[in-house]
Design a protein around this motif. Structure first.
Motif, PDB file in Angstrom:
ATOM      1  N   GLU A   6      73.974  91.095 108.983  1.00 63.18           N
ATOM      2  CA  GLU A   6      73.128  90.639 107.886  1.00 63.18           C
ATOM      3  C   GLU A   6      71.688  91.127 108.055  1.00 63.18           C
ATOM      4  O   GLU A   6      71.223  91.353 109.176  1.00 63.18           O
ATOM      5  N   SER A   7      71.013  91.241 106.931  1.00 59.94           N
ATOM      6  CA  SER A   7      69.588  91.566 106.932  1.00 59.94           C
ATOM      7  C   SER A   7      68.977  91.039 105.633  1.00 59.94           C
ATOM      8  O   SER A   7      69.701  90.668 104.708  1.00 59.94           O
ATOM      9  N   CYS A  22      74.651  92.507 103.765  1.00 62.36           N
ATOM     10  CA  CYS A  22      75.597  92.392 104.873  1.00 62.36           C
ATOM     11  C   CYS A  22      76.354  93.709 104.976  1.00 62.36           C
ATOM     12  O   CYS A  22      77.180  94.018 104.112  1.00 62.36           O
ATOM     13  N   THR A 117      71.041  85.405 109.300  1.00 60.82           N
ATOM     14  CA  THR A 117      69.655  85.786 109.013  1.00 60.82           C
ATOM     15  C   THR A 117      68.943  84.554 108.461  1.00 60.82           C
ATOM     16  O   THR A 117      69.503  83.812 107.650  1.00 60.82           O
TER      17      THR A 117
END
Length: 123
Positions: A6-7, A22, A117
């Motif tokens: 994730e980010s 993701c 995240t």
């Protein structure tokens, strides 16, 4: 081996927007349920949005009309567009992938998870 990364998390003021991503690898998208779950301190993990292999989406009542889940199979990426964010949306957001006859927002018994995240919404 399924991998989910994730980010896109961060801090935002109430009413703002964030888009989570993701990046997924190691499986065939068309066989999997994909979803975003949240977990706030002291609370159980809960599903907020899912997208089935046929593209059908489901949302928790708390995010309907504000969050949009989507996927780009060419990029092997799942997204969560979050608008009109509220302080109660503050949580760690996890991407999940699992195989099921029918997808639901319940935490899967056997699933693959990202590392999470953090999303923080201030009032």
């Amino acid at each position: 081996q399924v991998q989910l990364v994730e980010s896109g998390g961060g801090s935002v003021q109430a009413g703002g927007s964030l888009r989570l991503s993701c990046a997924a690898s190691g499986f065939t998208w068309r066989h999997f349920c994909m979803a975003w779950f949240t977990q706030a301190p002291g609370k159980e993990r809960e599903g907020v949005a899912l997208i089935a292999s046929d593209g059908i989406t489901k949302y928790a009542d708390s995010v309907k009309g504000r969050f949009t889940i989507s996927k780009d199979t060419a990029k092997n990426t799942l997204y969560l567009q979050m608008d009109s964010l509220k302080p109660e949306d503050t949580a760690t957001y996890y991407c999940a992938a699992w195989v099921a006859y029918a997808c639901s927002l319940s935490v899967p018994t056997v699933g693959n998870w990202g590392q999470g995240t953090q999303v923080t919404v201030s009032s």
